[in-house]
Design a protein around this motif. Sequence first.
Motif, PDB file in Angstrom:
ATOM      1  N   HIS A 331       0.802  -1.238   0.000  1.00 38.19           N
ATOM      2  CA  HIS A 331       0.000   0.000   0.000  1.00 38.19           C
ATOM      3  C   HIS A 331       0.829   1.281   0.000  1.00 38.19           C
ATOM      4  CE1 HIS A 331      -3.907  -1.918   0.486  1.00 38.19           C
ATOM      5  NE2 HIS A 331      -3.372  -2.736   1.388  1.00 38.19           N
ATOM      6  N   GLN A 332       2.095   1.198   0.368  1.00 37.29           N
ATOM      7  CA  GLN A 332       2.943   2.383   0.507  1.00 37.29           C
ATOM      8  C   GLN A 332       2.322   3.398   1.466  1.00 37.29           C
ATOM      9  OE1 GLN A 332       3.907   3.832  -3.442  1.00 37.29           O
ATOM     10  NE2 GLN A 332       5.394   2.205  -3.761  1.00 37.29           N
ATOM     11  N   TRP A 333       1.841   2.868   2.575  1.00 35.18           N
ATOM     12  CA  TRP A 333       1.330   3.691   3.670  1.00 35.18           C
ATOM     13  C   TRP A 333       2.416   3.760   4.741  1.00 35.18           C
ATOM     14  CZ3 TRP A 333      -3.837   0.534   4.020  1.00 35.18           C
ATOM     15  CH2 TRP A 333      -4.689   0.916   2.976  1.00 35.18           C
ATOM     16  N   PHE A 334       2.869   4.974   5.068  1.00 33.25           N
ATOM     17  CA  PHE A 334       3.950   5.163   6.026  1.00 33.25           C
ATOM     18  C   PHE A 334       3.426   5.904   7.253  1.00 33.25           C
ATOM     19  CE2 PHE A 334       5.803   4.910   1.817  1.00 33.25           C
ATOM     20  CZ  PHE A 334       6.809   3.966   2.001  1.00 33.25           C
ATOM     21  N   MET A 335       3.978   5.559   8.414  1.00 40.31           N
ATOM     22  CA  MET A 335       3.514   6.118   9.677  1.00 40.31           C
ATOM     23  C   MET A 335       4.625   6.881  10.392  1.00 40.31           C
ATOM     24  SD  MET A 335       0.325   5.332  10.015  1.00 40.31           S
ATOM     25  CE  MET A 335      -0.779   4.306   9.022  1.00 40.31           C
ATOM     26  N   GLY A 336       4.187   7.807  11.249  1.00 34.74           N
ATOM     27  CA  GLY A 336       5.112   8.537  12.103  1.00 34.74           C
ATOM     28  C   GLY A 336       4.529   8.676  13.492  1.00 34.74           C
ATOM     29  N   CYS A 337       5.388   8.993  14.446  1.00 31.65           N
ATOM     30  CA  CYS A 337       4.938   9.218  15.831  1.00 31.65           C
ATOM     31  C   CYS A 337       5.404  10.590  16.290  1.00 31.65           C
ATOM     32  CB  CYS A 337       5.506   8.153  16.763  1.00 31.65           C
ATOM     33  SG  CYS A 337       4.433   6.724  16.995  1.00 31.65           S
ATOM     34  N   LEU A 338       4.542  11.262  17.001  1.00 31.14           N
ATOM     35  CA  LEU A 338       4.851  12.546  17.629  1.00 31.14           C
ATOM     36  C   LEU A 338       4.503  12.401  19.098  1.00 31.14           C
ATOM     37  CD1 LEU A 338       5.564  15.634  17.148  1.00 31.14           C
ATOM     38  CD2 LEU A 338       3.099  15.989  16.979  1.00 31.14           C
ATOM     39  N   TRP A 339       5.420  12.791  19.974  1.00 31.59           N
ATOM     40  CA  TRP A 339       5.121  12.642  21.394  1.00 31.59           C
ATOM     41  C   TRP A 339       5.759  13.768  22.192  1.00 31.59           C
ATOM     42  CZ3 TRP A 339       8.962   9.989  18.969  1.00 31.59           C
ATOM     43  CH2 TRP A 339      10.203   9.893  19.583  1.00 31.59           C
ATOM     44  N   ASP A 340       5.248  13.942  23.404  1.00 34.29           N
ATOM     45  CA  ASP A 340       5.758  14.943  24.332  1.00 34.29           C
ATOM     46  C   ASP A 340       6.697  14.220  25.293  1.00 34.29           C
ATOM     47  OD1 ASP A 340       6.267  16.907  26.143  1.00 34.29           O
ATOM     48  OD2 ASP A 340       4.178  17.376  26.603  1.00 34.29           O
ATOM     49  N   ASN A 341       7.954  14.607  25.276  1.00 33.39           N
ATOM     50  CA  ASN A 341       8.957  13.909  26.075  1.00 33.39           C
ATOM     51  C   ASN A 341       9.100  14.479  27.483  1.00 33.39           C
ATOM     52  OD1 ASN A 341      10.654  11.627  25.797  1.00 33.39           O
ATOM     53  ND2 ASN A 341      12.468  12.949  25.901  1.00 33.39           N
ATOM     54  N   THR A 342       8.199  15.368  27.864  1.00 28.85           N
ATOM     55  CA  THR A 342       8.200  15.876  29.234  1.00 28.85           C
ATOM     56  C   THR A 342       8.017  14.715  30.206  1.00 28.85           C
ATOM     57  OG1 THR A 342       7.189  17.914  28.438  1.00 28.85           O
ATOM     58  CG2 THR A 342       7.135  17.536  30.807  1.00 28.85           C
ATOM     59  N   LYS A 343       8.686  14.757  31.312  1.00 29.06           N
ATOM     60  CA  LYS A 343       8.742  13.631  32.243  1.00 29.06           C
ATOM     61  C   LYS A 343       7.372  13.106  32.629  1.00 29.06           C
ATOM     62  CE  LYS A 343      10.561  12.308  36.779  1.00 29.06           C
ATOM     63  NZ  LYS A 343      11.329  12.751  37.979  1.00 29.06           N
ATOM     64  N   ASP A 344       6.428  14.001  32.925  1.00 31.03           N
ATOM     65  CA  ASP A 344       5.125  13.566  33.433  1.00 31.03           C
ATOM     66  C   ASP A 344       4.070  13.447  32.342  1.00 31.03           C
ATOM     67  OD1 ASP A 344       6.141  13.530  36.024  1.00 31.03           O
ATOM     68  OD2 ASP A 344       5.657  15.654  36.333  1.00 31.03           O
ATOM     69  N   SER A 345       4.438  13.667  31.088  1.00 32.14           N
ATOM     70  CA  SER A 345       3.444  13.627  30.013  1.00 32.14           C
ATOM     71  C   SER A 345       3.316  12.215  29.452  1.00 32.14           C
ATOM     72  CB  SER A 345       3.832  14.589  28.887  1.00 32.14           C
ATOM     73  OG  SER A 345       2.944  14.453  27.803  1.00 32.14           O
ATOM     74  N   SER A 346       2.068  11.780  29.228  1.00 31.35           N
ATOM     75  CA  SER A 346       1.813  10.458  28.652  1.00 31.35           C
ATOM     76  C   SER A 346       1.246  10.567  27.237  1.00 31.35           C
ATOM     77  CB  SER A 346       0.830   9.683  29.533  1.00 31.35           C
ATOM     78  OG  SER A 346      -0.401  10.395  29.662  1.00 31.35           O
ATOM     79  N   TRP A 347       1.277  11.747  26.671  1.00 28.20           N
ATOM     80  CA  TRP A 347       0.640  12.029  25.381  1.00 28.20           C
ATOM     81  C   TRP A 347       1.479  11.520  24.214  1.00 28.20           C
ATOM     82  CZ3 TRP A 347       2.335  14.948  21.242  1.00 28.20           C
ATOM     83  CH2 TRP A 347       1.353  15.317  20.289  1.00 28.20           C
ATOM     84  N   ILE A 348       0.828  10.869  23.253  1.00 22.32           N
ATOM     85  CA  ILE A 348       1.502  10.381  22.061  1.00 22.32           C
ATOM     86  C   ILE A 348       0.512  10.369  20.906  1.00 22.32           C
ATOM     87  CG2 ILE A 348       1.019   7.956  22.609  1.00 22.32           C
ATOM     88  CD1 ILE A 348       3.686   7.254  21.257  1.00 22.32           C
ATOM     89  N   CYS A 349       1.011  10.597  19.698  1.00 24.88           N
ATOM     90  CA  CYS A 349       0.154  10.574  18.514  1.00 24.88           C
ATOM     91  C   CYS A 349       0.820   9.737  17.430  1.00 24.88           C
ATOM     92  CB  CYS A 349      -0.093  11.991  17.990  1.00 24.88           C
ATOM     93  SG  CYS A 349      -0.947  12.016  16.398  1.00 24.88           S
ATOM     94  N   LEU A 350       0.088   8.750  16.931  1.00 23.41           N
ATOM     95  CA  LEU A 350       0.505   7.980  15.770  1.00 23.41           C
ATOM     96  C   LEU A 350      -0.246   8.525  14.567  1.00 23.41           C
ATOM     97  CD1 LEU A 350       2.002   5.355  14.677  1.00 23.41           C
ATOM     98  CD2 LEU A 350      -0.250   4.271  14.882  1.00 23.41           C
ATOM     99  N   HIS A 351       0.473   8.861  13.492  1.00 25.17           N
ATOM    100  CA  HIS A 351      -0.202   9.473  12.350  1.00 25.17           C
ATOM    101  C   HIS A 351       0.384   8.985  11.042  1.00 25.17           C
ATOM    102  CE1 HIS A 351       3.167  12.250  11.527  1.00 25.17           C
ATOM    103  NE2 HIS A 351       3.280  12.338  12.841  1.00 25.17           N
ATOM    104  N   SER A 352      -0.440   9.015  10.008  1.00 22.74           N
ATOM    105  CA  SER A 352       0.010   8.641   8.670  1.00 22.74           C
ATOM    106  C   SER A 352       0.790   9.788   8.042  1.00 22.74           C
ATOM    107  CB  SER A 352      -1.194   8.268   7.800  1.00 22.74           C
ATOM    108  OG  SER A 352      -2.167   9.305   7.804  1.00 22.74           O
ATOM    109  N   LEU A 353       1.573   9.453   7.032  1.00 21.97           N
ATOM    110  CA  LEU A 353       2.362  10.439   6.294  1.00 21.97           C
ATOM    111  C   LEU A 353       1.875  10.510   4.847  1.00 21.97           C
ATOM    112  CD1 LEU A 353       5.929   9.453   7.565  1.00 21.97           C
ATOM    113  CD2 LEU A 353       4.598  11.450   8.266  1.00 21.97           C
ATOM    114  N   PRO A 354       1.838  11.703   4.244  1.00 27.71           N
ATOM    115  CA  PRO A 354       2.068  12.991   4.915  1.00 27.71           C
ATOM    116  C   PRO A 354       0.942  13.312   5.889  1.00 27.71           C
ATOM    117  CG  PRO A 354       1.242  13.359   2.704  1.00 27.71           C
ATOM    118  CD  PRO A 354       1.475  11.874   2.820  1.00 27.71           C
ATOM    119  N   PHE A 355       1.216  14.199   6.836  1.00 31.48           N
ATOM    120  CA  PHE A 355       0.236  14.565   7.849  1.00 31.48           C
ATOM    121  C   PHE A 355      -0.983  15.184   7.172  1.00 31.48           C
ATOM    122  CE2 PHE A 355      -1.562  16.883  11.402  1.00 31.48           C
ATOM    123  CZ  PHE A 355      -1.330  16.031  12.469  1.00 31.48           C
ATOM    124  N   SER A 356      -2.178  14.656   7.453  1.00 29.66           N
ATOM    125  CA  SER A 356      -3.362  15.007   6.657  1.00 29.66           C
ATOM    126  C   SER A 356      -4.475  15.653   7.469  1.00 29.66           C
ATOM    127  CB  SER A 356      -3.907  13.741   5.973  1.00 29.66           C
ATOM    128  OG  SER A 356      -2.917  13.124   5.202  1.00 29.66           O
TER     129      SER A 356
END
Length: 587
Positions: A331-356
């Motif tokens: 399919h040529q579907w590629f993924m990326g991850c964006l996250w907050d590396n702050t010590k107490d943060s649990s937030w993460i986002c998995l997203h397809s590329l390009p960002f849509s």
Amino acid sequence: MTTQFESLSNEILFNIFEHISLLDFFRIFYSINIRFNNLILDRYQNYSLDFRSLRKKDLYTICHDYLPLIINQIIYLRLSDDDDTPKQSIDFLSYNIKLHQFKTLRSLTFFHIIFDLKMEEFLFHDIHQLSCLTHLKFVDCRIESNYNRHDTKSYNFIDQIWSHEKLIYCYLEHYFILPTVISSSIQYLYIKRGGWEYKNLITLMEKTPNLQYFSTLVTFSTACDSSDEIDKTPPSSMNFSMKELKLIGISSPKLMINTLFRMPNLVHLNIESSFIYFDGNQWKDIIQNNLPKLKIFHLNMTYEYKNLKNKENQVDTILDTYRNSFWIDEHQWFMGCLWDNTKDSSWICLHSLPFSFRNYFEPKSQNNYRTKWINSSSNMKYSYNNIAYLNYNRSLFRKKNFLNMKFSNLQYLDIKLPYDNHLFLTCSKFDNLIVLRLNLSYNYSLFKLQALLDKLSRLITLEFQSWLTTEEIPPFNLTSKSVRRLNLIGRNELKQFHCFNRQQSIKLSKSPLGIQCQVLHIEVNDVLAIPELAFKMFNLRTLHVRYDKDPRNQRPELIDWLQYHLPSTMIVRQRCYGEYIIQPKTY
């Protein structure tokens, strides 16, 4: 003597006509000669009435002088009651115009309108007679009868839409009730509402059997999720027409799986989810078992880490499930991850590329953003052309993985001054920017701020969210040809609202941006400043003012006082404690 312009062919003239407002069109071309009158009244069939930002007196001129001449040639009508054109719909109805008179109308849009009984009668008494109508939009509208679920009028409102024989595209924001009749024509449907349950979505599909595109904002409760079971009923033929689905804000795995199970012919799927996590293997199973024709897959899953240790290792584990032949080769579907590396943060986002998606995420600690991608082209990794909202952080966009990101279609931009020149590399184009929000720090430069405004040819709204406690107050002597909305309700470093005194308000009214301002948000500490603004800002259409320094705020005396001291053409109403809205009267 015939001029060169008059010698142009009809086809060229028609192309010119399409780029001129109706008011200017008639003022320029009507009564030049018999040929032009014939073109205007008989030959040209594509008039669009877009009344956004139209002055009240110009609305009168169009409706009274020109509309009767061309009402059979109008293909598009847009009415708006926003702050630029308050009570426009009421003024429009006052000219005794009936909807059925627009015999060639193809597209009808209502923006920021409260549908009282009179507006409902205007629309639904005649809508079935609009035999050419294919597009209908209700943007930021409120339908009063719909707030009572048992009111038959609310069902009639939706049923009237679903009963229209030619309607293809329908856009509905806010409250929505399921239709009780079947639409044979609607193919494209956008519904912004909450509280979807699976059985309601299925009912909607059954009442809209020819639907090909469906987009909806989904809010959901865990109580609803626990009541829905995974549905293994074979898909009905009524779902086979669906080609594109967009689910925004979905947080129920069961609702999502059940919905996808019934749409085997989907070609394009767009999922923006919260608190749902499926790895690449789970998504692979869903797609292979339920969506064999899927070609385009846009995914944005925001969720939380199971634990806060070794965050980057967890990201690698997530991305590894998308590193196989199904995703990359087939399919040529590629993924990326964006996250907050702050010590107490649990937030993460998995997203397809390009960002849509329209928003680039804004956790509290943007400086601690981290990102990783599965190997893909630089265009996929760094192209963010769909982003409409951005809070520009100059420290973030100088980091290695963010340095080459490009945002070329921004509509809303938040920046802190002073900005650096890397802003113009990150935000490569400003052609669509309409809102600029500013936070001023100690060493900002008015010269650089003016230079930025000079680049924003379509900017409509300028907001000062914070500035220092000085005698110098926005908008200073800044200029912009396009800005017509100002929001000056900013805060200082102590989070206190800035208040304009009477002299500052007078200075504002004489400033370049104050003179052309049509909509103003401001807080004052002197009640006399309010009529000063209303009288001296000649282009002002709506004034939102905060004033809570008066003990009369909770009593009608203050409104009476304001009404007495305001221009006779304006009326004041209290929105809530200490907040007032001043607009022109409707006659």
